[in-house]
Design a protein around this motif. Structure first.
Motif, PDB file in Angstrom:
ATOM      1  N   ARG A 109      44.953  43.844  46.494  1.00 37.11           N
ATOM      2  CA  ARG A 109      43.612  43.271  46.711  1.00 37.11           C
ATOM      3  C   ARG A 109      43.618  41.810  46.256  1.00 37.11           C
ATOM      4  NH1 ARG A 109      39.151  46.088  47.339  1.00 37.11           N
ATOM      5  NH2 ARG A 109      37.972  44.756  45.914  1.00 37.11           N
ATOM      6  N   LEU A 111      41.533  38.026  46.340  1.00 32.77           N
ATOM      7  CA  LEU A 111      40.294  37.282  46.575  1.00 32.77           C
ATOM      8  C   LEU A 111      40.633  35.802  46.689  1.00 32.77           C
ATOM      9  CD1 LEU A 111      37.161  36.969  46.573  1.00 32.77           C
ATOM     10  CD2 LEU A 111      37.292  36.826  44.064  1.00 32.77           C
ATOM     11  N   GLU A 112      40.096  35.174  47.740  1.00 31.86           N
ATOM     12  CA  GLU A 112      40.285  33.731  47.894  1.00 31.86           C
ATOM     13  C   GLU A 112      38.922  33.053  47.829  1.00 31.86           C
ATOM     14  OE1 GLU A 112      42.944  31.122  50.738  1.00 31.86           O
ATOM     15  OE2 GLU A 112      41.313  31.988  51.913  1.00 31.86           O
ATOM     16  N   LEU A 135      39.699  39.281  50.660  1.00 30.16           N
ATOM     17  CA  LEU A 135      38.368  38.736  50.907  1.00 30.16           C
ATOM     18  C   LEU A 135      38.427  37.250  50.651  1.00 30.16           C
ATOM     19  CD1 LEU A 135      35.964  41.284  49.126  1.00 30.16           C
ATOM     20  CD2 LEU A 135      36.827  41.303  51.475  1.00 30.16           C
ATOM     21  N   SER A 136      37.842  36.472  51.543  1.00 30.38           N
ATOM     22  CA  SER A 136      37.862  35.034  51.361  1.00 30.38           C
ATOM     23  C   SER A 136      36.444  34.488  51.480  1.00 30.38           C
ATOM     24  CB  SER A 136      38.788  34.387  52.401  1.00 30.38           C
ATOM     25  OG  SER A 136      38.953  33.023  52.105  1.00 30.38           O
ATOM     26  N   LEU A 177      30.129  35.805  44.780  1.00 28.22           N
ATOM     27  CA  LEU A 177      30.947  36.421  43.729  1.00 28.22           C
ATOM     28  C   LEU A 177      30.261  37.603  43.030  1.00 28.22           C
ATOM     29  CD1 LEU A 177      32.593  33.131  42.476  1.00 28.22           C
ATOM     30  CD2 LEU A 177      33.851  35.165  43.265  1.00 28.22           C
ATOM     31  N   LEU A 180      30.578  41.149  44.417  1.00 20.32           N
ATOM     32  CA  LEU A 180      31.892  41.814  44.463  1.00 20.32           C
ATOM     33  C   LEU A 180      32.150  42.667  43.221  1.00 20.32           C
ATOM     34  CD1 LEU A 180      33.944  38.747  45.786  1.00 20.32           C
ATOM     35  CD2 LEU A 180      32.873  40.587  47.113  1.00 20.32           C
ATOM     36  N   PHE A 186      40.359  42.812  41.579  1.00 19.48           N
ATOM     37  CA  PHE A 186      41.356  42.127  42.398  1.00 19.48           C
ATOM     38  C   PHE A 186      42.655  41.944  41.604  1.00 19.48           C
ATOM     39  CE2 PHE A 186      37.322  41.003  44.312  1.00 19.48           C
ATOM     40  CZ  PHE A 186      37.595  41.201  45.655  1.00 19.48           C
ATOM     41  N   VAL A 189      43.550  36.234  42.434  1.00 20.51           N
ATOM     42  CA  VAL A 189      42.458  35.371  42.904  1.00 20.51           C
ATOM     43  C   VAL A 189      43.034  33.974  43.124  1.00 20.51           C
ATOM     44  CG1 VAL A 189      40.164  34.427  42.408  1.00 20.51           C
ATOM     45  CG2 VAL A 189      40.787  36.693  41.518  1.00 20.51           C
TER      46      VAL A 189
END
Ligand code: SAH
Ligand code: DHB
Ligand code: MG
Length: 274
Positions: A109, A111-112, A135-136, A177, A180, A186, A189
């Motif tokens: 997982r 995150l961007e 997820l971005s 943010l 989430l 995640f 990141v």
């Protein structure tokens, strides 16, 4: 820089004010000093230009030696340029660094924060397992739209089974943010959006990760401007605050890499959540 050079050139070339001999010598002295400053600045500009060209040349040499031709990534860049997006995505080699990093830590997982045209997202998604998630977060709907096209062309979207699920969430990251928090943590990141908010993104990254996760921050050197403690540039202040906050944070161990290449002189900070 150019205005200073112009004023210098005019001052050097302007006719001497003829007066008493002291005035004349003073005038010649000032002109010589200006000429010296002029030559110094010119040589420095030429040298730094030469250095940047060499960094780019070596970057391209490393790319052609180590990486395959990649029409998906080149087309992602062309589509982004055609849509008028700024060319500030990670370089090809930095993208492969991110891909390798996701691979190395076995992330599932990611995150961007800061999608742009989805270039770095494609790189990272390629290292995810088939049931992985990326997820971005992106502020600009126009960027997100281009990113979704690029991601789809790379074989990633929010629906296709058998490949990682990649989603772009539109809006100010600081508002996305908190939504989430109910998901699983995640594993990695990547923080690469507006630099002024970097400290806030770092705090959120800590909240959304687990022990063993990795937080990567782009652009922590900015051509060396990071060392300027009198800078009023919000980007520089943001990075400096991030480094100071993260350096004092007992729950992470940190390192940083200075980088040169086709994107000039910059760097990544990496944090392992303890
Ligand atoms: N990671 C990308 C580059 C991102 S450039 C790549 O390497 O391919 C930074 C992006 O952050 C831009 O698209 C910009 O629109 C976005 N951004 C700026 N401020 C933001 C904010 N407050 N919230 C979310 N995204 C933001
Ligand atoms: C800029 C932003 C970035 O994320 C980057 O890697 C390079 C430049 C910018 O806003 O200029
Ligand atoms: Mg960046």
């Amino acid at each position: 820089m150019m205005p200073i050079l112009l004023v210098g050139a005019v001052a050097i070339l302007a006719p001497a004010a003829v007066g008493d001999s002291v005035g004349l010598w003073l005038s010649i002295g000032i002109r010589l000093a200006l000429l010296a400053a002029f030559v110094f600045v010119f040589l420095r500009m030429r040298r730094s230009h030469g250095r940047e060209r060499l960094w780019s040349k070596v970057d391209h040499f490393l790319e052609s030696s180590l990486l395959d031709e990649d029409s998906v990534l080149s087309q992602a860049i062309s589509r982004s340029i055609d849509a008028g997006l700024p060319e500030i995505q990670v370089s090809r080699m930095q993208g492969s660094f991110l891909q390798t990093t996701v691979h190395m830590i076995g992330a599932r997982r990611v995150l961007e924060i800061g999608t742009l045209g989805g270039y770095s997202a494609i790189c990272m998604a390629r290292a995810l397992p088939a049931d992985g998630v990326l997820l971005s977060l992106e502020l600009e709907p126009r960027h997100a739209e281009v990113a979704r096209k690029n991601l789809r062309a790379a074989g990633f979207d929010s629906a296709t089974s058998g490949s990682p699920r990649v989603e772009v969430l539109v809006g100010p990251a600081i508002e996305s943010l908190p939504t989430l928090q109910d998901h699983d943590p995640f594993d990695m990141v990547f923080i690469d959006a507006d630099k002024a908010n970097m400290p806030a993104y770092f705090e959120w990254a800590l909240r959304l990760t687990r022990s063993g996760s990795l937080i990567v921050c782009d652009n922590v050197v900015r051509g060396g401007r990071v060392v300027d403690d009198s800078s009023a540039d919000p980007n520089v202040v943001g990075v400096r605050t991030l480094l100071s906050v993260a350096g004092r944070e007992p729950s992470v161990s940190a390192t940083a890499l200075q980088t040169v290449g086709s994107k000039g002189y910059d760097g990544f900070a990496l944090f392992r959540v303890e």
